[in-house]
Enzyme design. Structure first.
Site, PDB file in Angstrom:
ATOM      1  CG  HIS A 121     -43.599  54.609  31.504  1.00 12.37           C
ATOM      2  ND1 HIS A 121     -44.075  55.558  30.619  1.00 12.37           N
ATOM      3  CD2 HIS A 121     -43.625  53.430  30.858  1.00 12.37           C
ATOM      4  CE1 HIS A 121     -44.401  54.959  29.488  1.00 12.37           C
ATOM      5  NE2 HIS A 121     -44.143  53.666  29.602  1.00 12.37           N
ATOM      6  CD  GLU A 169     -41.161  51.619  27.450  1.00 15.60           C
ATOM      7  OE1 GLU A 169     -41.960  50.866  26.896  1.00 15.60           O
ATOM      8  OE2 GLU A 169     -41.496  52.572  28.169  1.00 15.60           O
TER       9      GLU A 169
END
Lengths: 256, 256, 256, 256
Positions: A121, A169
């Site tokens: 992430h 993302e």
């Protein structure tokens, strides 16, 4: 198969076909899906992590939409014991069992009830060799890996590790409420195109700024098979309503 | 007070006086104590983390010796709910609640039942500014911090952050079975001397290679108020017997 | 001596006495001083690094003020061969010579002509154990270390490693043009007070937002013996005038 | 073209054809080649870095074999100014010019005379997103990137970033004197096969344990177009003879 897949996209969305597949009763992490990343917000810590997971489970059952949750490591076991929807870790370390004080062991998240893990992430990026090791170890233990990527190029690169999912993302949109599927649709389509050249088997989802059903709808129509969402649900005044809105957006996209 | 303390050491061990203090019913992490670091060994993961914690609790009760356990983050809540001895995290991140995917939030370990945390273990070293932030945040939440240090100089430096405990652990001895208290006693005495110049309030314990009661006895006689042990207990054929042996060594040292 | 030092501050600044000391012809990095950190700005890279260093040298000679420069590793040797003022590295790694591809070796910066190095800058923070190792190795090679710290507590902690200098720099002010010596004077005085309890021999300088002579003057009057400056000089339209202004501020403070 | 390439390998080595191409006078980093990584050994630091580079240049000229050198950042400018063979940095940071104290700026290595850089060496591994950024920035500045990889999977993944070169180096063989091309030939062939599926344009070289001409010969015959060597040359009693032996091995492989 690659050709067939391309054709399919022309008529219905890939996600629609995936939905048919999961009706066969397969367990685990299946697209199309919504993954709710609890991060380390107070609204999704401890007792409130369990409450939020239950809301996600309720919506998942009522609407028949796949919703997975990714609570903090500390809350993982409790959440997994309280809900039947898939539970993911937010991160694991690339280690075999041993002397690794303070690390998150893959075997530990499995025993705690996780079906897999997010990795890389934007808030917990990893080295390429670490991701390689994690995917290999997770696969050997039957766990699924959702690798996050910040650019189409990174997404394509990491798809070579053959994870179940890649989540694109753009970090500059995370937490902004400006959905990647609307603000930067080209990032999503570039990602899908680049990944297909490297590894067409990987399922692509997207995240960053997703807050409502229209954002999800746009994401699916661009060719993704799900979304990764965090503050849009966790910080919502009515968390359950927020998840429901996302799930309805997903259903609309699949039916259209 | 510094002088008094020095005098005390001449007659009885400091640890002996600490033992008297805790008889007043203070809770939490009190010296003299044995901290068992579960690391990420399979023998101390999941269900076996709970079992090991119960063995530690049993010995602690039967012998009246403080034993604290430090399971992995994933096992923390379950262990804390099953035993009444102090439970520590192995590591926390220096963040306030928010967008920190994959991190260990201090608020989360507190709600899970931890009384504090180890930080800066040789297997999870931190930057100086991170340790500063963690000690400040943990203190504000009423949690205790055990800072690990690899050299006397690092120990002295980190004692300036005013943690409850400093654990000196020469990394080259960790996991070797060669106890720091016997193989490198000068590291312990140097550490105590340097720390006292910077912050005499900090409790000093030691670790690395501790496997039996004689190692603990030697550590206490050198002026520490406890030990940090991992493989010596976790990988022992009989974990309970291993903890008992350590606890008996501690008692011998306090009585002598 | 500590008392004497305190008395001195009451009458003249400590920096004034240091200035007298250096008139004895001692070489190297001596307070009071101005350190210009070149960072990785284009205005201080390559050929322009040499030009900026020459401007600093010119001001240093003309005003009789100590000015040191800290160019990038790539520019270090060339700058050191072109100017006679002290040259520092911006960072070194905590390694002995060997297999450390991509690292900055302490022996290499010494051979390149550096008299020492900055370490732990907010843009290149280090672990406590790394700083310990670097200070020990640098000292054994006769190099001086300027440790940067982001808070008074970190400054006090790191002063235990006995570096020549500690530079306190609140990261939130770096590059803002709002000088720490005016916007947060209490950070400077707290730092000096905390460091004196741990290691009164360390010279304290400050940085962050320093752009003109008044900022330097304020810094000296608060008890520091110099400043660490970067964009205030490097990005100035007239770099030489910017350094001169800082140096004149230092002189004003020392004479007052 | 992919087919043609495969055919070529059947008759002559790919490296042989590359050699023909470079006879056309192209500059920069061209296969087949030998890259000598100076690491941070004392035998290749400072003045001795220049001496070693001159030895490499001498062999390169005398035998007509491409030899590139990768000195430490501190020695880069001086080495590049003294030799005409290609000079690489050992590492760069993924930053644009600005406030990045202690980092290695791509613009700085270019101005210092480097034609490119190694990145992601096992001793300086990077995150996937950092490698993406470095390759993009280096390309825009006309610099070539040699990405190191520890496994065939990592090599394939990183080839998606489209660097000029991938160097496969199993870390467990680095510095052992046991050459990857003999001890683990399957690692090399697996790497070539996996990379060709992702990005057939990337030139594959190998490293780890390479110490003599036979190791190079084996590497070329396995399908690589060069080697990355460090201690085998740097720590050799006669550095020039060591480079010459490697170069002769390369020539033997190309002619066979």
């Amino acid at each position: 198969m690659f050709l067939l897949r391309s054709l399919r996209i022309g008529i219905f969305s890939t996600a629609f076909y995936r939905l048919l597949e999961i009706s066969n009763g397969m367990s685990g992490l299946k697209p199309p899906l919504i993954i709710v990343n609890f991060k380390t917000y107070m609204e999704s810590t401890g007792r409130r992590a369990v409450e939020l997971a239950r809301k996600c489970e309720k919506v998942s059952r009522e609407l028949g939409v796949n919703v997975a949750v990714a609570p903090q490591a500390v809350d993982l076991a409790r959440v997994a014991s309280e809900v039947s929807i898939p539970v993911l870790a937010q991160h694991v370390d690339p280690y075999t069992p041993g002397a690794h004080t303070g690390s998150i062991l893959i075997e530990a998240i499995k025993e705690a009830g996780a079906v897999g893990t997010l990795v890389n992430h934007s808030e917990k990026r990893l080295r390429a060799d670490e991701i390689d090791e994690i995917v290999k170890r997770a696969s050997s233990l039957g766990l699924e890996v959702v690798i996050c990527a910040n650019t189409p190029e990174v997404a394509a690169s990491l798809s070579a590790f053959n994870p179940a999912f890649i989540a694109i993302e753009p970090p500059e949109l995370i937490g902004t409420g400006k959905a990647v599927s609307k603000a930067k649709p080209e990032v999503i389509t570039d990602t899908i195109n680049l990944i297909r050249r490297v590894n067409p088997k990987v399922v692509v989802i997207c995240g960053a700024g997703i807050t409502n059903g229209f954002d999800v709808e746009a994401a699916i129509k661009l060719g993704t098979e799900g979304v990764l969402v965090a503050s849009g649900v966790v910080k919502a005044r009515d968390q359950e309503a927020a998840v429901r809105d996302l799930a309805e957006g997903l259903l609309r996209a699949l039916k259209s």
